[in-house]
Design a protein around this motif. Structure first.
Motif, PDB file in Angstrom:
ATOM      1  N   GLN A  71       5.080 -41.217  53.612  1.00 44.39           N
ATOM      2  CA  GLN A  71       5.547 -42.562  53.258  1.00 44.39           C
ATOM      3  C   GLN A  71       5.944 -42.694  51.786  1.00 44.39           C
ATOM      4  O   GLN A  71       6.121 -43.810  51.287  1.00 44.39           O
ATOM      5  CB  GLN A  71       4.458 -43.580  53.599  1.00 44.39           C
ATOM      6  CG  GLN A  71       4.173 -43.686  55.093  1.00 44.39           C
ATOM      7  CD  GLN A  71       5.392 -44.132  55.879  1.00 44.39           C
ATOM      8  OE1 GLN A  71       6.016 -45.133  55.553  1.00 44.39           O
ATOM      9  NE2 GLN A  71       5.753 -43.368  56.906  1.00 44.39           N
ATOM     10  N   HIS A  72       6.019 -41.546  51.089  1.00 46.27           N
ATOM     11  CA  HIS A  72       6.507 -41.550  49.701  1.00 46.27           C
ATOM     12  C   HIS A  72       5.658 -42.413  48.764  1.00 46.27           C
ATOM     13  O   HIS A  72       6.178 -43.043  47.855  1.00 46.27           O
ATOM     14  CB  HIS A  72       7.962 -42.014  49.645  1.00 46.27           C
ATOM     15  CG  HIS A  72       8.918 -41.066  50.293  1.00 46.27           C
ATOM     16  ND1 HIS A  72       9.927 -40.437  49.615  1.00 46.27           N
ATOM     17  CD2 HIS A  72       9.003 -40.611  51.577  1.00 46.27           C
ATOM     18  CE1 HIS A  72      10.609 -39.658  50.439  1.00 46.27           C
ATOM     19  NE2 HIS A  72      10.066 -39.747  51.637  1.00 46.27           N
ATOM     20  N   ARG A  73       4.365 -42.442  49.002  1.00 49.18           N
ATOM     21  CA  ARG A  73       3.524 -43.243  48.114  1.00 49.18           C
ATOM     22  C   ARG A  73       3.289 -42.525  46.778  1.00 49.18           C
ATOM     23  O   ARG A  73       2.989 -43.147  45.775  1.00 49.18           O
ATOM     24  CB  ARG A  73       2.169 -43.532  48.773  1.00 49.18           C
ATOM     25  CG  ARG A  73       2.296 -44.228  50.132  1.00 49.18           C
ATOM     26  CD  ARG A  73       0.985 -44.790  50.629  1.00 49.18           C
ATOM     27  NE  ARG A  73      -0.146 -43.879  50.430  1.00 49.18           N
ATOM     28  CZ  ARG A  73      -1.415 -44.267  50.381  1.00 49.18           C
ATOM     29  NH1 ARG A  73      -1.714 -45.547  50.500  1.00 49.18           N
ATOM     30  NH2 ARG A  73      -2.385 -43.392  50.222  1.00 49.18           N
ATOM     31  N   ILE A  76       0.744 -40.901  45.824  1.00 52.32           N
ATOM     32  CA  ILE A  76      -0.642 -40.915  45.359  1.00 52.32           C
ATOM     33  C   ILE A  76      -1.448 -39.972  46.256  1.00 52.32           C
ATOM     34  O   ILE A  76      -2.578 -40.240  46.637  1.00 52.32           O
ATOM     35  CB  ILE A  76      -1.250 -42.342  45.355  1.00 52.32           C
ATOM     36  CG1 ILE A  76      -0.942 -43.075  46.674  1.00 52.32           C
ATOM     37  CG2 ILE A  76      -0.736 -43.146  44.178  1.00 52.32           C
ATOM     38  CD1 ILE A  76      -1.593 -44.451  46.784  1.00 52.32           C
ATOM     39  N   TYR A 115      -1.921 -41.223  56.250  1.00 48.61           N
ATOM     40  CA  TYR A 115      -0.907 -40.889  57.263  1.00 48.61           C
ATOM     41  C   TYR A 115      -0.934 -39.395  57.616  1.00 48.61           C
ATOM     42  O   TYR A 115      -0.268 -38.967  58.540  1.00 48.61           O
ATOM     43  CB  TYR A 115       0.495 -41.243  56.758  1.00 48.61           C
ATOM     44  CG  TYR A 115       0.598 -42.645  56.205  1.00 48.61           C
ATOM     45  CD1 TYR A 115       0.805 -43.736  57.057  1.00 48.61           C
ATOM     46  CD2 TYR A 115       0.476 -42.886  54.838  1.00 48.61           C
ATOM     47  CE1 TYR A 115       0.877 -45.019  56.554  1.00 48.61           C
ATOM     48  CE2 TYR A 115       0.549 -44.173  54.327  1.00 48.61           C
ATOM     49  CZ  TYR A 115       0.743 -45.235  55.189  1.00 48.61           C
ATOM     50  OH  TYR A 115       0.806 -46.508  54.688  1.00 48.61           O
ATOM     51  N   GLY A 133      12.743 -46.023  45.340  1.00 47.44           N
ATOM     52  CA  GLY A 133      11.596 -45.424  46.020  1.00 47.44           C
ATOM     53  C   GLY A 133      10.990 -44.319  45.174  1.00 47.44           C
ATOM     54  O   GLY A 133      11.291 -44.191  43.996  1.00 47.44           O
ATOM     55  N   ARG A 134      10.144 -43.508  45.795  1.00 46.11           N
ATOM     56  CA  ARG A 134       9.500 -42.423  45.053  1.00 46.11           C
ATOM     57  C   ARG A 134       9.577 -41.131  45.866  1.00 46.11           C
ATOM     58  O   ARG A 134       9.713 -41.155  47.077  1.00 46.11           O
ATOM     59  CB  ARG A 134       8.034 -42.783  44.751  1.00 46.11           C
ATOM     60  CG  ARG A 134       7.887 -43.979  43.820  1.00 46.11           C
ATOM     61  CD  ARG A 134       6.462 -44.144  43.289  1.00 46.11           C
ATOM     62  NE  ARG A 134       5.488 -44.537  44.278  1.00 46.11           N
ATOM     63  CZ  ARG A 134       5.225 -45.809  44.631  1.00 46.11           C
ATOM     64  NH1 ARG A 134       5.885 -46.808  44.056  1.00 46.11           N
ATOM     65  NH2 ARG A 134       4.325 -46.067  45.535  1.00 46.11           N
ATOM     66  N   ARG A 135       9.478 -39.993  45.147  1.00 46.92           N
ATOM     67  CA  ARG A 135       9.608 -38.690  45.812  1.00 46.92           C
ATOM     68  C   ARG A 135       8.427 -37.796  45.430  1.00 46.92           C
ATOM     69  O   ARG A 135       8.203 -37.551  44.256  1.00 46.92           O
ATOM     70  CB  ARG A 135      10.919 -38.036  45.370  1.00 46.92           C
ATOM     71  CG  ARG A 135      11.242 -36.718  46.083  1.00 46.92           C
ATOM     72  CD  ARG A 135      12.540 -36.122  45.530  1.00 46.92           C
ATOM     73  NE  ARG A 135      12.414 -35.841  44.107  1.00 46.92           N
ATOM     74  CZ  ARG A 135      13.419 -35.561  43.295  1.00 46.92           C
ATOM     75  NH1 ARG A 135      14.658 -35.517  43.752  1.00 46.92           N
ATOM     76  NH2 ARG A 135      13.227 -35.329  42.013  1.00 46.92           N
TER      77      ARG A 135
END
Lengths: 176, 570
Positions: free
Chosen positions: B233-235, B237, B244, B364-366
């Motif tokens: 989910q590209h969190r 962290i 997930y 978003g983040r990667r």
């Protein structure tokens, strides 16, 4: 003791009202770094650094300042837990200096000074050559910015932090 | 009395024992139980169950008391672990505190450890690049260490095997130096990274910029859903544990998979003291375990033992497993046990800015970044140092707020950040040469809290590493210049070895029992029912992040072990 450590002064039971700022130093809300009077002063200081302001759309009321978001408690917590003794000394001594500068600038204590006057006091401190004054303001200002920008209110309503982005788009046009 | 002992021994007897539940131990557990072996998995730390034992995984930034920063008391008490980039308020419960497992630094070494079920697979950086024959050929071609007893063809099918299960994202780049794998879709590039890739391709025939291959499920396959894992989910962290199962860890994948077979007994709080060697049977028969909670010693028995305690601790266990037959540590006829330890040189980095592509940004983040496979000394020796380096690379754009004001001005500035230009950066991952003088040994007097000798670590850089740092800085400066980057700044942080968290070797694989500890199947030459398939087995380090290779070697060794058991030759 437990109440002061966990909930802060607002939830003190009535039998504790005879506690003085001095007696609270040892066991105070944030490890006794500053007195309850200084905590009040800190709340006004962080509010001066980031004040409540009217929302762009006046029907939406105001955007809270640092005091309403309890940033002063965050600042105390950080100085007490994460900083070395030199920074803690700068922090503790800064409140006396704050009142000294306020009196030298407008003849009143910081709390007695109006909002515009308080801002002026901080501008004086920012340029002060008296050891510790600039450092005090800089320490409190940086932590105020951090506490404010990382508060639930700001991250949720103003900067719209996404905990779960679910994506990475590499090339999107710059908005506007 | 004797009846009781026999009964107790039977209760403590399994087909296989796996020491450690980290990235390689988890694979050993999965493979051995999957082939029907009753397997005891010993973990020195506490249990960490997927999702339920990730206490910070759903915490918002403002829910951390110090907004992520560690209290001074914690940092002062833990000068070593505090240097680790992944150690912060949200992850501190997954790292070993300095005082909990003391060791002797004959030379400065930052030993970063995670003692819990899942080990460091919870907090790893998730980069998964295959080795090629340019790597396995290294020691033989360049005359250091000993020849690897395997080549790419031996491990290639096992790379495929573990990649499919773990879930590896990547692009098929067709590079001989970094073979393609079984990839889920790659992560996206941003415009400036793409620009860099194209400029480098235009200038150098032999230098490539690719998207990192990473253990993230970018598109779940049935095998991942069967594990209960879902799309990443590209969190970003990850190191707090992922609810997930978006990245691979023992906790989200191999350990619960092994548990479901009904064949695994997982025993946390079990500190392995040593391996028991039976002089009459001429084989290892079990392990001595100190219960971390009761401090009582107990023995467990099995036909085969997989040692996956993490590189240096596997060395420690072997060194501490002494007997009449092996007075200097299990399998140590050659005297090389604990020696020829190497690591990855992460000292150097480079950063710069870029004025182009200002009409684009990212969203978003990667949890990944582009990667530059090794190009130095690849086809032939071309510099005055041996081997080479890979590099991470990434570009990004950050918004900057004007923090100069006070009052309403400051607030205005903070809440109206301006999108800044692009920044770019890279860090090196250099191969270090295993040497006899880079070693670990048991301290002769100091003991850990369990009465086990402390590990003495003597590992250092050498002139080859210094030259490589300089070459990385020069070559990357040139490449950044070619790409039109400005304000280029190089650094060498002179970090201690260990902080790369890629320590390897000490029980190296080799063809010759006189100069190595393990054979081509990761078996101890002189005690073949003991397998070592974690970082301790590495003959050389090359430049790739090593975990994928440990996974593949473990699955391969487990397959061999069970085949040999079925043939009654183990």
């Amino acid at each position: 003791m437990v109440a002061t450590a966990v909930g802060g002064l607002a939830v003190l039971p009535s039998w504790a009202t005879r506690w003085t700022p001095e007696s609270l130093r040892a066991t105070g809300p944030m490890g006794g770094l500053i007195s309850s009077a200084e905590t009040n002063l800190l709340a006004e200081l962080v509010e001066t650094i980031i004040p409540a302001t009217p929302a762009t759309d006046p029907s939406k009321g105001e955007i809270p300042g640092a005091k309403a978001l309890n940033v002063h408690q965050f600042v105390q917590k950080m100085v007490a837990d994460c900083y070395d003794k030199a920074a803690q000394d700068t922090f503790r001594k800064g409140f006396t200096a704050l009142d000294e500068v306020a009196k030298a600038t407008g003849g009143k204590s910081f709390l007695e000074t109006d909002a515009a006057g308080r801002l002026n006091v901080l501008k004086q401190m920012q340029q002060s050559t008296v050891p510790g004054q600039k450092e005090f303001l800089s320490l409190v200002k940086n932590l105020t910015i951090r506490g404010y920008m990382n508060s639930e209110y700001v991250m949720t309503n103003l900067t719209h932090y996404e905990m779960v982005p679910g994506r990475y788009k590499g090339c999107v046009p710059v908005a506007g | 009395m004797s009846y009781f002992n026999i009964d107790a021994a039977a209760q403590n007897t399994y087909d296989a024992i796996v020491v450690g539940s980290g990235i390689s131990g988890g694979w050993a557990a999965k493979e051995l139980t999957g082939k029907g072996l009753r397997t005891l998995v010993l973990e020195r730390g506490r249990d960490v169950r997927h999702v339920t034992d990730y206490p910070t995984t759903m915490m918002q930034p403002w829910e951390f008391e110090h907004r992520g920063q560690l209290p001074k008391e914690v940092r002062d008490a833990n000068p070593i672990i505090s240097k680790c980039y992944a150690f912060y308020e949200g992850t501190q419960h997954f790292f070993v505190k300095d005082a909990e497992h003391p060791y002797v630094q004959e030379k400065p070494f930052d030993w970063i450890r995670g003692y819990q079920v899942g080990g460091k697979s919870l907090m790893w950086a998730r980069q998964t690049q295959r080795w090629s024959d340019f790597d396995f050929d290294g020691p033989a071609r360049d005359g250091f260490a000993v020849d690897w007893p395997i080549r790419y063809k031996d491990i290639a099918p096992w790379y495929s095997y573990v990649e499919k299960f773990a879930g590896i994202s990547g692009n098929k780049d067709g590079l001989a130096s970094l073979p393609d794998g079984e990839f889920l879709p790659p992560h996206e590039w941003n415009c400036v990274e793409k620009h860099f890739q194209q400029k480098i391709a235009g200038k150098y025939k032999d230098r490539h910029v690719i998207m990192g291959r990473a253990a993230h499920i970018t598109q779940p396959q049935p095998i991942h859903l069967q594990q209960g894992r879902a799309q990443c989910q590209h969190r970003t962290i990850c190191e707090r544990g992922c609810p997930y199962g978006g990245y691979f860890s023992s906790n989200s994948s191999t350990i619960p998979w092994a548990m479901r077979t009904g064949k695994m007994t997982l025993r946390p709080h079990s500190v392995v003291h040593s391996i028991i060697y039976d002089e009459a049977k001429k084989r290892a028969v079990g392990v001595r375990v100190i219960d971390a909670q009761t401090k009582q010693m107990q023995e467990f028995y099995a036909k085969i033992i997989f040692l996956n305690a993490a590189a240096l601790n596997s060395n420690l266990v072997l060194l501490n497993s002494t007997s009449n037959r092996f007075p200097n540590g299990l399998g140590n006829d050659s005297g090389v046990l604990g020696k020829y330890v190497a690591f990855h040189n992460y000292r150097a980095g480079i950063s710069a800015e870029f004025d182009g592509n200002l009409d684009s940004t990212t969203e978003g983040r990667r949890p990944n970044s582009p990667y530059i496979p090794r190009f130095r000394n690849l086809l032939k020796q071309e510099t005055d140092f041996l081997r080479g380096y890979a590099a991470g690379f990434s570009a990004g754009r950050i918004s900057r707020a004007d923090q100069s004001g006070l009052g309403a001005d400051l607030k205005q500035g903070l809440l109206n950040p301006k999108l800044g230009g692009w920044y770019v950066g890279s860090h090196m991952m250099g191969e270090t040469i295993p040497k006899e003088t880079n070693y670990v040994a048991l301290d002769s007097s100091l003991k850990d809290p369990f009465g086990i000798p402390q590990l003495k670590i003597a590992i250092d850089y050498d002139a080859n590493d210094d030259k490589m740092v300089k070459d990385y800085q020069e070559q990357m400066t040139e490449m950044f210049t070619v790409a039109g980057f400005t304000n280029i700044r190089v650094r060498d942080d002179h970090r201690n070895p260990g902080l790369d968290i890629h320590e390897m070797g000490g029980a190296r694989m080799g063809n010759d029992p006189k100069t190595s500890i393990l054979n081509k199947w990761n078996q101890v030459h002189s005690c073949p029912n003991v397998f070592v398939t974690d970082g301790a087995c590495m003959t050389s380090t090359s430049t790739q992040n090593p975990s994928l290779t440990y996974m593949a070697l473990t699955a391969r060794a487990a397959d061999y072990a069970v085949k040999m058991m079925k043939q009654k030759s183990l």
